[in-house]
Design a protein around this motif. Structure first.
Motif, PDB file in Angstrom:
ATOM      1  N   ILE A 194       0.860  -1.186   0.000  1.00 19.98           N
ATOM      2  CA  ILE A 194       0.000   0.000   0.000  1.00 19.98           C
ATOM      3  C   ILE A 194       0.898   1.239   0.000  1.00 19.98           C
ATOM      4  CG2 ILE A 194      -1.819   1.271   1.178  1.00 19.98           C
ATOM      5  CD1 ILE A 194      -2.688  -1.316   2.504  1.00 19.98           C
ATOM      6  N   ASN A 195       0.932   1.930  -1.131  1.00 21.33           N
ATOM      7  CA  ASN A 195       1.688   3.174  -1.233  1.00 21.33           C
ATOM      8  C   ASN A 195       0.853   4.347  -0.723  1.00 21.33           C
ATOM      9  OD1 ASN A 195       3.987   1.954  -2.400  1.00 21.33           O
ATOM     10  ND2 ASN A 195       3.042   2.010  -4.430  1.00 21.33           N
ATOM     11  N   LEU A 196       1.511   5.476  -0.511  1.00 18.71           N
ATOM     12  CA  LEU A 196       0.842   6.662   0.018  1.00 18.71           C
ATOM     13  C   LEU A 196       0.880   7.804  -0.986  1.00 18.71           C
ATOM     14  CD1 LEU A 196       2.018   6.893   3.752  1.00 18.71           C
ATOM     15  CD2 LEU A 196      -0.346   6.729   2.970  1.00 18.71           C
ATOM     16  N   ALA A 197      -0.249   8.488  -1.147  1.00 17.39           N
ATOM     17  CA  ALA A 197      -0.328   9.731  -1.915  1.00 17.39           C
ATOM     18  C   ALA A 197      -0.907  10.789  -0.981  1.00 17.39           C
ATOM     19  CB  ALA A 197      -1.204   9.563  -3.151  1.00 17.39           C
ATOM     20  N   LEU A 198      -0.131  11.824  -0.697  1.00  9.25           N
ATOM     21  CA  LEU A 198      -0.499  12.793   0.331  1.00  9.25           C
ATOM     22  C   LEU A 198      -0.701  14.186  -0.260  1.00  9.25           C
ATOM     23  CD1 LEU A 198       2.124  11.769   3.067  1.00  9.25           C
ATOM     24  CD2 LEU A 198      -0.198  10.882   2.732  1.00  9.25           C
TER      25      LEU A 198
ATOM     26  N   ILE B 238       9.160  19.765   7.040  1.00 10.20           N
ATOM     27  CA  ILE B 238       9.086  18.347   7.409  1.00 10.20           C
ATOM     28  C   ILE B 238       9.406  17.508   6.171  1.00 10.20           C
ATOM     29  CG2 ILE B 238       7.717  16.554   8.516  1.00 10.20           C
ATOM     30  CD1 ILE B 238       5.703  18.645   9.294  1.00 10.20           C
ATOM     31  N   GLU B 239      10.365  16.607   6.288  1.00  9.12           N
ATOM     32  CA  GLU B 239      10.727  15.722   5.179  1.00  9.12           C
ATOM     33  C   GLU B 239       9.766  14.529   5.153  1.00  9.12           C
ATOM     34  OE1 GLU B 239      14.845  14.850   5.883  1.00  9.12           O
ATOM     35  OE2 GLU B 239      15.485  16.595   4.739  1.00  9.12           O
ATOM     36  N   ILE B 240       8.530  14.809   4.797  1.00  9.26           N
ATOM     37  CA  ILE B 240       7.477  13.801   4.901  1.00  9.26           C
ATOM     38  C   ILE B 240       7.774  12.580   4.040  1.00  9.26           C
ATOM     39  CG2 ILE B 240       5.052  13.338   4.355  1.00  9.26           C
ATOM     40  CD1 ILE B 240       4.358  16.089   5.294  1.00  9.26           C
ATOM     41  N   LYS B 241       8.128  12.782   2.795  1.00  5.98           N
ATOM     42  CA  LYS B 241       8.366  11.658   1.883  1.00  5.98           C
ATOM     43  C   LYS B 241       9.503  10.766   2.386  1.00  5.98           C
ATOM     44  CE  LYS B 241       9.884  10.733  -2.876  1.00  5.98           C
ATOM     45  NZ  LYS B 241       8.857   9.725  -3.231  1.00  5.98           N
ATOM     46  N   TYR B 242      10.627  11.376   2.679  1.00  2.00           N
ATOM     47  CA  TYR B 242      11.800  10.599   3.104  1.00  2.00           C
ATOM     48  C   TYR B 242      11.521   9.823   4.386  1.00  2.00           C
ATOM     49  CZ  TYR B 242      16.335   9.622   5.221  1.00  2.00           C
ATOM     50  OH  TYR B 242      17.389   9.001   5.841  1.00  2.00           O
TER      51      TYR B 242
ATOM     52  N   GLY C 117       8.847   1.552   4.159  1.00  2.00           N
ATOM     53  CA  GLY C 117       9.330   0.758   3.037  1.00  2.00           C
ATOM     54  C   GLY C 117       8.399   0.770   1.834  1.00  2.00           C
ATOM     55  N   ILE C 118       7.754   1.893   1.580  1.00  2.00           N
ATOM     56  CA  ILE C 118       6.813   2.028   0.469  1.00  2.00           C
ATOM     57  C   ILE C 118       7.168   3.267  -0.339  1.00  2.00           C
ATOM     58  CG2 ILE C 118       4.920   0.868   1.690  1.00  2.00           C
ATOM     59  CD1 ILE C 118       3.798   3.690   2.341  1.00  2.00           C
ATOM     60  N   THR C 119       6.419   3.502  -1.407  1.00  2.00           N
ATOM     61  CA  THR C 119       6.587   4.724  -2.194  1.00  2.00           C
ATOM     62  C   THR C 119       5.587   5.761  -1.710  1.00  2.00           C
ATOM     63  OG1 THR C 119       7.274   3.443  -4.119  1.00  2.00           O
ATOM     64  CG2 THR C 119       6.577   5.717  -4.502  1.00  2.00           C
ATOM     65  N   VAL C 120       6.078   6.977  -1.469  1.00  2.00           N
ATOM     66  CA  VAL C 120       5.234   8.075  -0.990  1.00  2.00           C
ATOM     67  C   VAL C 120       5.330   9.228  -1.982  1.00  2.00           C
ATOM     68  CG1 VAL C 120       4.795   9.708   0.879  1.00  2.00           C
ATOM     69  CG2 VAL C 120       5.614   7.402   1.411  1.00  2.00           C
ATOM     70  N   MET C 121       4.179   9.701  -2.435  1.00  2.00           N
ATOM     71  CA  MET C 121       4.106  10.868  -3.316  1.00  2.00           C
ATOM     72  C   MET C 121       3.438  11.997  -2.544  1.00  2.00           C
ATOM     73  SD  MET C 121       5.334   9.804  -6.312  1.00  2.00           S
ATOM     74  CE  MET C 121       4.624  10.672  -7.695  1.00  2.00           C
ATOM     75  N   VAL C 122       3.993  13.216  -2.674  1.00  2.00           N
ATOM     76  CA  VAL C 122       3.517  14.350  -1.886  1.00  2.00           C
ATOM     77  C   VAL C 122       3.318  15.559  -2.789  1.00  2.00           C
ATOM     78  CG1 VAL C 122       4.017  15.866   0.071  1.00  2.00           C
ATOM     79  CG2 VAL C 122       4.808  13.498   0.112  1.00  2.00           C
ATOM     80  N   ASP C 123       2.205  16.275  -2.582  1.00  2.00           N
ATOM     81  CA  ASP C 123       1.977  17.537  -3.293  1.00  2.00           C
ATOM     82  C   ASP C 123       1.001  18.372  -2.481  1.00  2.00           C
ATOM     83  OD1 ASP C 123       1.993  19.537  -5.317  1.00  2.00           O
ATOM     84  OD2 ASP C 123       2.315  17.971  -6.821  1.00  2.00           O
ATOM     85  N   ASN C 124       0.751  19.578  -2.963  1.00  2.00           N
ATOM     86  CA  ASN C 124      -0.150  20.518  -2.310  1.00  2.00           C
ATOM     87  C   ASN C 124      -1.604  20.071  -2.442  1.00  2.00           C
ATOM     88  OD1 ASN C 124      -1.922  23.144  -3.206  1.00  2.00           O
ATOM     89  ND2 ASN C 124      -0.758  23.517  -1.349  1.00  2.00           N
ATOM     90  N   ASP C 125      -2.451  20.441  -1.479  1.00  2.00           N
ATOM     91  CA  ASP C 125      -3.857  20.008  -1.501  1.00  2.00           C
ATOM     92  C   ASP C 125      -4.640  20.621  -2.652  1.00  2.00           C
ATOM     93  OD1 ASP C 125      -3.525  22.476  -0.011  1.00  2.00           O
ATOM     94  OD2 ASP C 125      -5.607  22.320   0.584  1.00  2.00           O
ATOM     95  N   CYS C 126      -4.231  21.805  -3.143  1.00  2.00           N
ATOM     96  CA  CYS C 126      -4.908  22.373  -4.309  1.00  2.00           C
ATOM     97  C   CYS C 126      -4.521  21.636  -5.589  1.00  2.00           C
ATOM     98  CB  CYS C 126      -4.601  23.865  -4.440  1.00  2.00           C
ATOM     99  SG  CYS C 126      -5.456  24.876  -3.210  1.00  2.00           S
TER     100      CYS C 126
END
Length: 411
Positions: free
Chosen positions: A142-146, A171-175, A182-191
């Motif tokens: 289960i990867n994360l998209a934030l 905050i280094e959220i992705k790292y 141990g998953i892939t995390v993608m991060v971007d702005n809520d807009c």
């Protein structure tokens, strides 16, 4: 400057990516439907689909999508692959929705109160929700998209500035989450989450449009030529920090008179609190505990002061948008956020301030005239939007240096 042409191989690569994008958008399509969307012939479509199935990019189903004529089934994204847990993250709450590899929801949409006082507490809350899904889906990656409130460095996955947060450091959220989970995390702005949701889930959108989120703050995201525009410093979309009143009050960004200080929901609450303190007993509301819901309820009940303040806020948004439309000529705008609860009167006030743009004249462009409306996606669909970061990343990796003409071509 030398411009390379497209040989047959590059045309085929372009058409492969076009077909994949259509299936990501519509979930399931037959050969004839793909031919209608692209203008390619059935034999050309068939050859590309066979390649994509052989590469395990697509799966074929014998289920017919139409009862008319001959039908060879339909094509869709394969079942296998990681799940994605989509989240809209703020210091006070997290909204989440699990989706499969086809971007279809699994289980219920959830809202969780957080009230994180430290970055560590926020990361723990994100991890806790991920662990809950992991228990429900044992053995499944289960990867994360934030979607993160505030300014985000998408290259590093760092939350640089988060409004409403008690902390001020990045905050280094992705790292941090990738290292621990141990998953892939993608991060971007809520807009950007809202822009991706509109791009991939609203087929009526044009190549150029804008989403504006009017809530405790005011944010926006632009899609230009079908691509989310972020800017080199990830500062695109800061419409809330457009100076509206040079002699206005101080903004959290350090400047004075930003649009957020006049037209956001938090600005309206501040205005209402000050008035309530100066007029004790005028309304059955406590200025020290006034909430957004109470403010909206008072507006619905016809409180003239709150209605006037909401109209003034809409005027400010409309005037700012008029300047935006003249600069960028983006003539399709969707509104989201809790301020949309002010309804049609609020939206009409914005529209009156815009009136028309210099580009809206003449019959030749009548079908492209400025359209400003409330966004029609459900909250679940909005949250799923951030999951399309994975789709966009896959397309970027596949695209390489291929020119984007925006047209379909025959191999």
């Amino acid at each position: 400057m030398q411009i390379a042409g497209l040989n047959n191989q590059r045309v085929r690569q372009h058409n492969r990516r076009t077909i994949m994008a259509l299936i990501w958008r519509y979930k399931r399509l037959s050969k004839s439907q793909l031919a209608q969307h692209t203008g390619l012939s059935i034999p050309a479509i068939s050859k590309i689909l066979d390649e994509l199935v052989a590469d395990n990019k697509l799966a074929h189903s014998s289920e017919n999508l139409s009862t008319r004529g001959m039908n060879s089934g339909h094509y869709q994204i394969p079942d296998e692959g990681p799940l994605i847990l989509c989240m809209n993250v703020s210091p006070t709450s997290i909204e989440s929705q699990l989706i499969d590899g086809r971007m279809s929801p699994l289980g219920d949409f959830t809202w969780t109160e957080v009230n994180a006082r430290t970055p560590e507490a926020l990361l723990q809350a994100i991890e806790g929700l991920w662990q809950q899904q992991r228990k429900r889906w044992p053995g499944q990656r289960i990867n994360l998209a934030l979607g993160i409130h505030g300014q985000v460095d998408t290259a590093t996955g760092v939350s640089q500035i988060m409004p409403q947060a008690p902390w001020k450091k990045p905050i280094e959220i992705k790292y941090l989450l990738e290292e621990k989970l141990g998953i892939t995390v993608m991060v971007d702005n809520d807009c950007v989450m809202l822009a991706l949701a509109e791009k991939w889930q609203n087929p009526a959108n044009r190549d150029d449009f804008c989403v504006i989120n009017v809530d405790y703050g005011i944010g926006s995201s632009f899609v230009i030529n079908g691509q989310v525009y972020r800017g080199t410093l990830n500062g695109s979309g800061q419409i809330g920090h457009t100076i509206f009143d040079r002699d206005g009050v101080a903004c959290a960004c350090g400047r004075y008179g930003c649009l957020e200080t006049v037209a956001s929901l938090s600005a309206l609450k501040k205005q209402a609190r000050l008035w309530l303190k100066s007029q004790p007993g005028s309304l059955s509301l406590d200025p020290d505990t006034l909430t957004s819901l109470q403010l909206l309820d008072a507006w619905r009940q016809g409180d003239v002061n709150i209605q006037r303040w909401a109209d003034e806020a809409a005027n400010a948004i409309g005037l700012t948008l008029y300047n935006l439309l003249n600069v960028l000529n983006i003539n399709q705008i969707w509104f989201y956020g809790r301020s949309c609860a002010f309804g049609e009167r609020w939206l009409q006030t914005i529209n009156r301030q815009i009136g028309f743009t210099p580009f809206d004249q003449g019959d030749a462009v009548r079908n492209r005239q400025t359209e400003i409306a409330f966004g029609g996606l459900t909250r679940q669909q909005q949250i799923i939007g951030i999951g399309y970061l994975f789709v966009e990343d896959a397309r970027r990796q596949a695209d390489g240096n291929l020119p984007h003409s925006g047209k379909f071509t025959s191999p």
